[in-house]
Design a protein around this motif. Structure first.
Motif, PDB file in Angstrom:
ATOM      1  N   GLY A   3       2.890   9.317   1.476  1.00  0.00           N
ATOM      2  CA  GLY A   3       3.399   8.165   2.226  1.00  0.00           C
ATOM      3  C   GLY A   3       2.314   7.128   2.461  1.00  0.00           C
ATOM      4  O   GLY A   3       2.565   5.920   2.352  1.00  0.00           O
ATOM      5  N   GLY A   4       1.115   7.591   2.776  1.00  0.00           N
ATOM      6  CA  GLY A   4      -0.004   6.670   2.978  1.00  0.00           C
ATOM      7  C   GLY A   4      -0.353   5.903   1.708  1.00  0.00           C
ATOM      8  O   GLY A   4      -0.598   4.692   1.742  1.00  0.00           O
ATOM      9  N   ARG A  50       1.690   5.414  -0.823  1.00  0.00           N
ATOM     10  CA  ARG A  50       2.847   4.574  -1.134  1.00  0.00           C
ATOM     11  C   ARG A  50       2.731   3.240  -0.379  1.00  0.00           C
ATOM     12  O   ARG A  50       2.946   2.176  -0.945  1.00  0.00           O
ATOM     13  CB  ARG A  50       4.134   5.316  -0.736  1.00  0.00           C
ATOM     14  CG  ARG A  50       5.412   4.665  -1.193  1.00  0.00           C
ATOM     15  CD  ARG A  50       6.618   5.527  -0.833  1.00  0.00           C
ATOM     16  NE  ARG A  50       6.823   6.658  -1.696  1.00  0.00           N
ATOM     17  CZ  ARG A  50       7.374   6.608  -2.904  1.00  0.00           C
ATOM     18  NH1 ARG A  50       7.773   5.463  -3.408  1.00  0.00           N
ATOM     19  NH2 ARG A  50       7.530   7.702  -3.618  1.00  0.00           N
ATOM     20  N   LYS A  51       2.358   3.329   0.893  1.00  0.00           N
ATOM     21  CA  LYS A  51       2.209   2.123   1.711  1.00  0.00           C
ATOM     22  C   LYS A  51       1.009   1.288   1.247  1.00  0.00           C
ATOM     23  O   LYS A  51       1.116   0.072   1.093  1.00  0.00           O
ATOM     24  CB  LYS A  51       2.052   2.523   3.180  1.00  0.00           C
ATOM     25  CG  LYS A  51       2.043   1.375   4.132  1.00  0.00           C
ATOM     26  CD  LYS A  51       2.023   1.877   5.564  1.00  0.00           C
ATOM     27  CE  LYS A  51       2.068   0.706   6.523  1.00  0.00           C
ATOM     28  NZ  LYS A  51       2.141   1.150   7.914  1.00  0.00           N
ATOM     29  N   LYS A  52      -0.116   1.955   1.010  1.00  0.00           N
ATOM     30  CA  LYS A  52      -1.339   1.256   0.601  1.00  0.00           C
ATOM     31  C   LYS A  52      -1.145   0.512  -0.724  1.00  0.00           C
ATOM     32  O   LYS A  52      -1.635  -0.611  -0.893  1.00  0.00           O
ATOM     33  CB  LYS A  52      -2.480   2.268   0.461  1.00  0.00           C
ATOM     34  CG  LYS A  52      -3.781   1.693  -0.018  1.00  0.00           C
ATOM     35  CD  LYS A  52      -4.845   2.787  -0.127  1.00  0.00           C
ATOM     36  CE  LYS A  52      -6.120   2.246  -0.720  1.00  0.00           C
ATOM     37  NZ  LYS A  52      -7.121   3.303  -0.859  1.00  0.00           N
ATOM     38  N   ASP A  97       1.838  -0.251  -2.101  1.00  0.00           N
ATOM     39  CA  ASP A  97       3.123  -0.943  -2.109  1.00  0.00           C
ATOM     40  C   ASP A  97       4.061  -0.400  -3.193  1.00  0.00           C
ATOM     41  O   ASP A  97       4.659  -1.159  -3.956  1.00  0.00           O
ATOM     42  CB  ASP A  97       2.932  -2.454  -2.257  1.00  0.00           C
ATOM     43  CG  ASP A  97       4.177  -3.234  -1.859  1.00  0.00           C
ATOM     44  OD1 ASP A  97       4.861  -2.806  -0.909  1.00  0.00           O
ATOM     45  OD2 ASP A  97       4.474  -4.252  -2.509  1.00  0.00           O
ATOM     46  N   LYS A 131       7.413   1.109  -3.657  1.00  0.00           N
ATOM     47  CA  LYS A 131       8.663   1.157  -2.881  1.00  0.00           C
ATOM     48  C   LYS A 131       9.516   2.365  -3.261  1.00  0.00           C
ATOM     49  O   LYS A 131       9.494   2.821  -4.397  1.00  0.00           O
ATOM     50  CB  LYS A 131       9.481  -0.120  -3.114  1.00  0.00           C
ATOM     51  CG  LYS A 131       8.751  -1.402  -2.783  1.00  0.00           C
ATOM     52  CD  LYS A 131       8.605  -1.570  -1.308  1.00  0.00           C
ATOM     53  CE  LYS A 131       7.971  -2.932  -1.005  1.00  0.00           C
ATOM     54  NZ  LYS A 131       7.408  -3.004   0.302  1.00  0.00           N
ATOM     55  N   TYR A 132      10.259   2.864  -2.262  1.00  0.00           N
ATOM     56  CA  TYR A 132      11.256   3.891  -2.529  1.00  0.00           C
ATOM     57  C   TYR A 132      12.388   3.280  -3.329  1.00  0.00           C
ATOM     58  O   TYR A 132      12.690   2.112  -3.142  1.00  0.00           O
ATOM     59  CB  TYR A 132      11.811   4.464  -1.215  1.00  0.00           C
ATOM     60  CG  TYR A 132      10.850   5.367  -0.490  1.00  0.00           C
ATOM     61  CD1 TYR A 132      10.636   6.657  -0.924  1.00  0.00           C
ATOM     62  CD2 TYR A 132      10.155   4.919   0.618  1.00  0.00           C
ATOM     63  CE1 TYR A 132       9.749   7.493  -0.259  1.00  0.00           C
ATOM     64  CE2 TYR A 132       9.263   5.745   1.285  1.00  0.00           C
ATOM     65  CZ  TYR A 132       9.076   7.032   0.847  1.00  0.00           C
ATOM     66  OH  TYR A 132       8.201   7.846   1.503  1.00  0.00           O
ATOM     67  N   SER A 136       4.438   5.464 -10.510  1.00  0.00           N
ATOM     68  CA  SER A 136       4.056   4.063 -10.662  1.00  0.00           C
ATOM     69  C   SER A 136       3.365   3.839 -12.002  1.00  0.00           C
ATOM     70  O   SER A 136       2.439   4.569 -12.355  1.00  0.00           O
ATOM     71  CB  SER A 136       3.104   3.670  -9.525  1.00  0.00           C
ATOM     72  OG  SER A 136       2.568   2.397  -9.738  1.00  0.00           O
TER      73      SER A 136
END
Length: 141
Positions: free
Chosen positions: A32-33, A35-37, A39, A41-42, A47
Protein backbone atom coordinates in the motif's frame (compact mmCIF):
# COMPACT_ATOMS: atom_id res chain seq x y z
CA UNK A 1 -14.97 -43.37 17.30
CA UNK A 2 -11.36 -42.18 17.69
CA UNK A 3 -10.82 -38.80 19.29
CA UNK A 4 -7.95 -36.55 18.35
CA UNK A 5 -6.29 -35.22 21.49
CA UNK A 6 -3.88 -32.33 21.23
CA UNK A 7 -1.24 -31.59 23.83
CA UNK A 8 -0.89 -28.15 25.35
CA UNK A 9 2.26 -27.70 23.23
CA UNK A 10 -0.04 -27.48 20.19
CA UNK A 11 -0.65 -23.92 21.41
CA UNK A 12 2.77 -23.02 19.97
CA UNK A 13 1.61 -24.29 16.59
CA UNK A 14 -1.51 -22.12 16.87
CA UNK A 15 0.63 -19.08 17.70
CA UNK A 16 2.83 -19.64 14.65
CA UNK A 17 -0.25 -20.08 12.45
CA UNK A 18 -1.75 -16.89 13.87
CA UNK A 19 1.46 -15.03 13.11
CA UNK A 20 0.81 -15.49 9.39
CA UNK A 21 -1.87 -12.82 9.82
CA UNK A 22 0.79 -10.37 11.00
CA UNK A 23 3.08 -11.33 8.10
CA UNK A 24 0.25 -10.77 5.62
CA UNK A 25 -0.69 -7.41 7.13
CA UNK A 26 2.95 -6.25 7.15
CA UNK A 27 3.35 -7.16 3.47
CA UNK A 28 0.01 -5.52 2.59
CA UNK A 29 0.99 -2.29 4.33
CA UNK A 30 4.31 -2.24 2.45
CA UNK A 31 2.52 -2.71 -0.88
CA UNK A 32 0.00 0.00 0.00
CA UNK A 33 2.84 2.39 0.80
CA UNK A 34 4.55 1.70 -2.52
CA UNK A 35 1.26 1.96 -4.37
CA UNK A 36 0.73 5.42 -2.87
CA UNK A 37 4.35 6.53 -3.35
CA UNK A 38 4.44 5.47 -7.03
CA UNK A 39 0.80 6.40 -7.76
CA UNK A 40 -0.19 2.89 -8.88
CA UNK A 41 -3.99 3.00 -8.83
CA UNK A 42 -6.30 0.14 -7.93
CA UNK A 43 -7.13 -2.39 -9.45
CA UNK A 44 -3.76 -2.45 -11.27
CA UNK A 45 -1.86 -5.54 -10.03
CA UNK A 46 1.47 -4.85 -11.75
CA UNK A 47 3.09 -1.70 -13.07
CA UNK A 48 4.85 -1.40 -16.41
CA UNK A 49 6.42 1.90 -15.27
CA UNK A 50 7.63 0.83 -11.82
CA UNK A 51 9.38 -2.57 -11.59
CA UNK A 52 10.05 -2.00 -7.88
CA UNK A 53 6.31 -2.09 -7.24
CA UNK A 54 6.15 -5.45 -8.99
CA UNK A 55 8.84 -6.78 -6.64
CA UNK A 56 6.78 -5.76 -3.60
CA UNK A 57 3.66 -7.24 -5.15
CA UNK A 58 5.33 -10.54 -6.11
CA UNK A 59 6.82 -11.02 -2.64
CA UNK A 60 3.33 -10.80 -1.16
CA UNK A 61 1.73 -12.83 -3.93
CA UNK A 62 4.29 -15.62 -3.52
CA UNK A 63 3.64 -15.76 0.21
CA UNK A 64 -0.09 -16.09 -0.44
CA UNK A 65 0.64 -18.87 -2.94
CA UNK A 66 2.72 -20.77 -0.35
CA UNK A 67 0.39 -20.20 2.60
CA UNK A 68 -2.05 -23.13 2.04
CA UNK A 69 0.82 -25.63 1.84
CA UNK A 70 2.50 -24.11 4.87
CA UNK A 71 -0.59 -24.11 7.08
CA UNK A 72 -1.60 -27.63 6.04
CA UNK A 73 1.80 -29.13 6.82
CA UNK A 74 2.14 -27.02 9.98
CA UNK A 75 -1.12 -28.32 11.43
CA UNK A 76 -0.58 -31.91 10.35
CA UNK A 77 2.98 -31.96 11.69
CA UNK A 78 1.81 -30.20 14.85
CA UNK A 79 -0.56 -33.03 15.76
CA UNK A 80 2.30 -35.41 16.44
CA UNK A 81 5.33 -33.11 16.73
CA UNK A 82 4.01 -29.80 18.10
CA UNK A 83 7.25 -28.27 19.38
CA UNK A 84 9.24 -29.15 16.27
CA UNK A 85 6.39 -28.00 14.03
CA UNK A 86 6.26 -24.66 15.83
CA UNK A 87 10.04 -24.28 15.54
CA UNK A 88 10.12 -25.06 11.81
CA UNK A 89 7.00 -22.93 11.33
CA UNK A 90 8.77 -19.99 12.95
CA UNK A 91 11.69 -20.62 10.58
CA UNK A 92 9.26 -20.42 7.67
CA UNK A 93 7.95 -17.07 8.95
CA UNK A 94 11.48 -15.71 9.37
CA UNK A 95 12.31 -16.90 5.87
CA UNK A 96 9.27 -15.10 4.45
CA UNK A 97 10.38 -11.84 6.11
CA UNK A 98 13.91 -12.23 4.67
CA UNK A 99 12.36 -13.15 1.29
CA UNK A 100 10.13 -10.06 1.33
CA UNK A 101 12.94 -7.69 2.28
CA UNK A 102 15.25 -9.19 -0.34
CA UNK A 103 12.70 -9.15 -3.14
CA UNK A 104 11.53 -5.63 -2.36
CA UNK A 105 15.10 -4.34 -2.57
CA UNK A 106 14.51 -4.09 -6.31
CA UNK A 107 16.92 -6.91 -7.04
CA UNK A 108 14.83 -10.11 -7.27
CA UNK A 109 17.94 -12.29 -6.82
CA UNK A 110 18.11 -11.09 -3.20
CA UNK A 111 14.97 -13.13 -2.45
CA UNK A 112 16.95 -16.40 -2.64
CA UNK A 113 18.24 -16.50 0.98
CA UNK A 114 14.70 -16.03 2.27
CA UNK A 115 13.41 -18.71 -0.09
CA UNK A 116 16.10 -21.06 1.19
CA UNK A 117 15.22 -20.41 4.83
CA UNK A 118 11.48 -20.78 4.32
CA UNK A 119 11.64 -23.86 2.11
CA UNK A 120 14.65 -25.85 3.41
CA UNK A 121 14.49 -24.85 7.08
CA UNK A 122 10.71 -24.53 7.25
CA UNK A 123 8.46 -26.10 4.64
CA UNK A 124 10.46 -29.25 3.88
CA UNK A 125 10.80 -30.42 7.51
CA UNK A 126 7.10 -29.69 8.06
CA UNK A 127 6.23 -31.81 5.03
CA UNK A 128 8.35 -34.71 6.31
CA UNK A 129 6.74 -34.49 9.75
CA UNK A 130 3.24 -34.30 8.25
CA UNK A 131 3.95 -37.53 6.35
CA UNK A 132 5.13 -38.99 9.67
CA UNK A 133 1.85 -37.96 11.27
CA UNK A 134 -0.11 -39.70 8.52
CA UNK A 135 2.03 -42.82 8.74
CA UNK A 136 1.54 -42.87 12.51
CA UNK A 137 -2.23 -42.73 12.14
CA UNK A 138 -2.07 -45.62 9.69
CA UNK A 139 -0.08 -47.63 12.22
CA UNK A 140 3.01 -47.84 10.05
CA UNK A 141 5.12 -46.85 13.06
Amino acid sequence: MPVLQLTHEFGYVALVASSTFLLNMWQSIRIGGMRKKLDVKYPVMYSEKHPIFNCYQRAHQNTLEQLPFFLTTLFLAGIRFPCYAAMFGASWLLGRVVYTLGYSSGSPDKRVPGAFISMILGQFPLFVMSVGTGAGFLGWF
